[in-house]
Scaffold this active site. Sequence first.
Site, mmCIF file in Angstrom:
data_model
loop_
_atom_site.group_PDB
_atom_site.id
_atom_site.type_symbol
_atom_site.label_atom_id
_atom_site.label_comp_id
_atom_site.label_asym_id
_atom_site.label_seq_id
_atom_site.Cartn_x
_atom_site.Cartn_y
_atom_site.Cartn_z
ATOM 1 N N LYS A 17 0.808 -1.226 -0.145
ATOM 2 C CA LYS A 17 0.097 0.066 -0.097
ATOM 3 C C LYS A 17 0.833 1.289 -0.212
ATOM 4 C CE LYS A 17 -1.799 -1.563 3.931
ATOM 5 N NZ LYS A 17 -1.266 -3.090 3.948
ATOM 6 N N HIS A 42 4.459 1.130 6.206
ATOM 7 C CA HIS A 42 4.293 1.095 4.934
ATOM 8 C C HIS A 42 5.561 1.749 4.303
ATOM 9 C CE1 HIS A 42 -0.450 1.864 5.596
ATOM 10 N NE2 HIS A 42 0.093 0.571 5.849
ATOM 11 N N THR A 130 1.327 -6.754 17.051
ATOM 12 C CA THR A 130 2.647 -5.891 17.054
ATOM 13 C C THR A 130 3.084 -5.157 18.208
ATOM 14 O OG1 THR A 130 1.183 -3.840 16.410
ATOM 15 C CG2 THR A 130 1.665 -5.219 14.575
ATOM 16 N N GLN A 223 -3.389 -2.074 7.080
ATOM 17 C CA GLN A 223 -3.747 -3.538 7.250
ATOM 18 C C GLN A 223 -4.485 -3.979 6.143
ATOM 19 O OE1 GLN A 223 -4.806 -1.661 10.467
ATOM 20 N NE2 GLN A 223 -2.399 -1.703 10.745
ATOM 21 N N ASP A 332 7.071 -9.424 -9.860
ATOM 22 C CA ASP A 332 8.667 -9.510 -10.313
ATOM 23 C C ASP A 332 9.136 -10.615 -9.248
ATOM 24 O OD1 ASP A 332 7.872 -7.326 -8.346
ATOM 25 O OD2 ASP A 332 10.230 -7.667 -7.896
HETATM 26 P P1 GDP Z 1 2.121 -2.120 2.911
HETATM 27 O O1 GDP Z 1 2.273 -2.310 4.741
HETATM 28 O O2 GDP Z 1 1.161 -2.543 2.409
HETATM 29 O O3 GDP Z 1 2.863 -0.535 2.729
HETATM 30 O O4 GDP Z 1 3.546 -2.939 2.517
HETATM 31 P P2 GDP Z 1 4.864 -3.087 3.359
HETATM 32 O O5 GDP Z 1 5.736 -1.761 3.053
HETATM 33 O O6 GDP Z 1 4.801 -3.464 4.543
HETATM 34 O O7 GDP Z 1 5.738 -4.362 2.554
HETATM 35 C C1 GDP Z 1 5.522 -4.322 1.056
HETATM 36 C C2 GDP Z 1 7.158 -4.501 0.692
HETATM 37 O O8 GDP Z 1 7.120 -4.663 -0.836
HETATM 38 C C3 GDP Z 1 7.901 -3.461 0.932
HETATM 39 O O9 GDP Z 1 9.212 -3.788 1.019
HETATM 40 C C4 GDP Z 1 7.775 -2.588 -0.368
HETATM 41 O O10 GDP Z 1 9.059 -1.906 -0.720
HETATM 42 C C5 GDP Z 1 7.905 -3.937 -1.423
HETATM 43 N N1 GDP Z 1 7.472 -3.791 -2.606
HETATM 44 C C6 GDP Z 1 6.041 -2.917 -2.985
HETATM 45 N N2 GDP Z 1 5.666 -3.028 -4.311
HETATM 46 C C7 GDP Z 1 6.718 -4.035 -4.891
HETATM 47 C C8 GDP Z 1 6.589 -4.663 -6.250
HETATM 48 O O11 GDP Z 1 6.110 -4.368 -7.092
HETATM 49 N N3 GDP Z 1 7.961 -5.543 -6.224
HETATM 50 C C9 GDP Z 1 8.759 -5.678 -5.289
HETATM 51 N N4 GDP Z 1 9.905 -6.566 -5.454
HETATM 52 N N5 GDP Z 1 8.644 -5.106 -4.033
HETATM 53 C C10 GDP Z 1 7.697 -4.378 -3.836
HETATM 54 P P1 IMO Z 2 0.149 -2.730 7.144
HETATM 55 O O1 IMO Z 2 -0.534 -1.589 7.328
HETATM 56 C C1 IMO Z 2 0.517 -6.896 8.523
HETATM 57 C C2 IMO Z 2 -1.303 -8.042 12.398
HETATM 58 C C3 IMO Z 2 -0.372 -8.233 13.517
HETATM 59 C C4 IMO Z 2 -1.363 -9.478 14.166
HETATM 60 C C5 IMO Z 2 -2.648 -8.768 13.945
HETATM 61 C C6 IMO Z 2 -2.986 -7.866 15.286
HETATM 62 O O2 IMO Z 2 1.512 -2.858 7.299
HETATM 63 O O3 IMO Z 2 -0.358 -3.711 6.288
HETATM 64 P P2 IMO Z 2 -2.437 -5.421 16.191
HETATM 65 O O4 IMO Z 2 -1.133 -5.179 16.600
HETATM 66 O O5 IMO Z 2 -3.076 -4.883 15.047
HETATM 67 O O6 IMO Z 2 -3.476 -5.778 17.284
HETATM 68 O O7 IMO Z 2 -2.156 -7.093 15.634
HETATM 69 O O8 IMO Z 2 -2.859 -7.860 12.932
HETATM 70 N N1 IMO Z 2 -1.011 -6.754 11.514
HETATM 71 C C7 IMO Z 2 -0.410 -6.872 10.600
HETATM 72 N N2 IMO Z 2 -0.011 -7.398 9.631
HETATM 73 N N3 IMO Z 2 0.605 -5.747 8.238
HETATM 74 C C8 IMO Z 2 -0.030 -4.792 8.980
HETATM 75 O O9 IMO Z 2 -0.270 -3.489 8.633
HETATM 76 C C9 IMO Z 2 -0.477 -5.138 10.141
HETATM 77 N N4 IMO Z 2 -1.064 -4.520 11.295
HETATM 78 C C10 IMO Z 2 -1.356 -5.464 12.387
HETATM 79 O O10 IMO Z 2 0.863 -9.211 12.864
HETATM 80 O O11 IMO Z 2 -1.504 -10.600 13.548
HETATM 81 MG MG MG Z 3 3.157 -3.308 5.864
#
Ligand code: GDP
Ligand code: IMO
Ligand code: MG
Length: 423
Positions: A17, A42, A130, A223, A332
């Site tokens: 996201k 994020h 978390t 989430q 990818d």
């Molecule tokens: P979010 O919580 O939904 O914002 O996602 P996170 O940041 O926790 O995890 C997504 C991971 O995937 C991060 O390390 C991003 O830099 C990476 N990422 C996002 N889009 C892509 C993609 O299209 N390809 C690759 N290889 N990595 C990506």
């Molecule tokens: P983003 O926005 C992935 C998971 C935790 C746990 C459950 C409850 O980066 O996608 P909490 O601390 O919210 O009470 O934990 O939810 N969890 C996530 N997993 N990405 C997240 O956020 C999360 N936020 C909470 O690992 O299983």
């Molecule tokens: Mg995340």
Amino acid sequence: MNRNKVVLGLQWGDEGKGKVIDVLAGHFDLVVRCQGGANAGHTVVVEGRKTVLHLLPSGALHPAVTCVIGNGVVIDPLALQNELADLGPAGDDLRPRLRISDRAHLVLPCHKIIDRVAEELKGDNKVGTTQRGIGPCYSDKINRIGLRCGELIDEALFEKRLRILLAAADRQLAQIGDERLDIEAILAETLPPCRAMAPMVTDTVDFLHRQGRAKSVLFEGAQGSMLDIDFGTYPFVTSSNTGIGGVITGSGLSHQDVGEVIGIVKAYTTRVGAGPMPTELTNADGEALRTTGGEFGATTGRPRRCGWLDLVVVGYACRINGVDTIALTKLDVLSGRSELPVCVAYTVAGRRIETIPGRIEDLEGAEPVYETLPGWSEDLSSCRHFNDLPEAARRYVAFIEERVGVRVGWIGVGPGRDEVICR
Ligand code: GDP
Ligand code: IMO
Ligand code: MG
């Protein structure tokens, strides 16, 4: 349809996201977070430099964007202060264009302690939170004993109410274990970051309404649908509505302001924490996805559980959120496999189902039904047009569209801002 867009995670979070918000944010006046708190992580990667945002909207790195933390978010003032400080000059640049809702609830040290102690007491039934105090803070909100940011306007009254809340939390801790609160130490730790935050606190509902239709809004979900308190894999969920409902109740804007709903789908499945995940791979394939995809939590660093794409999850999430367009991320990461199983249904107690059952025991017993698609060997990171993708990758995308009935409008081929195919 207005120009606004909503970005929502359609799996168990971490779909990418942050990257999608960062790519889109430059075209918007405002980016608004509506729920969750510092449990989110994020990631945005700009010119090779990685930044992880927890409480701050992922539009933070765009100098012309106003960032709003809406009323549905739970805010840890200490975490907010640290996050702004970690951004360095970008944090100083952000402060004047950051608005925090006076209705948003505060996550206090007692919430984080209760989160940890409650998890310890659950033993084998741990959620694997978390430990950012999210559940206990939302509990206080629903229980009508929480503290809201707007109370910071009168520090003496705020301190009085904070003492009452801490005393209640201390009694709760005494009932469930032997840990107690050092109330004076908590006050000393909490008041300075609260003071620092106070100038950014405002009536964001009114602020957003005053912006009017001339301004464009990008709503940033945190989430994912399967972690939603109502629609997710309860009780292994977070404590907020992570979908379209949370956008409305968490911002004060209405359904008329929503615009296009973009659902973010990772090309495979990951989950952090406990709870059922039908397509989880506990073998070398799962390990390979984790290594290639860099699947370690952006907030806690925990290894993410990995598995094949689950279209039962994605279809359900599209339906409950009214998703208009899918943004498919991390395609990818799937390069180099001869074939790719995709889950299209479950077998539960001998019956084929194509939706997420409400009973957790049914989902725990669900056997995935796979269809296997051909894989591809090519590196996708330099593809910028749909037709640059190998045929099998295009087929994979088309399969998702056919099965879910939603267009894939955007494909991620790497973590960077520019590593994207727009269709
Ligand atoms: P979010 O919580 O939904 O914002 O996602 P996170 O940041 O926790 O995890 C997504 C991971 O995937 C991060 O390390 C991003 O830099 C990476 N990422 C996002 N889009 C892509 C993609 O299209 N390809 C690759 N290889 N990595 C990506
Ligand atoms: P983003 O926005 C992935 C998971 C935790 C746990 C459950 C409850 O980066 O996608 P909490 O601390 O919210 O009470 O934990 O939810 N969890 C996530 N997993 N990405 C997240 O956020 C999360 N936020 C909470 O690992 O299983
Ligand atoms: Mg995340």
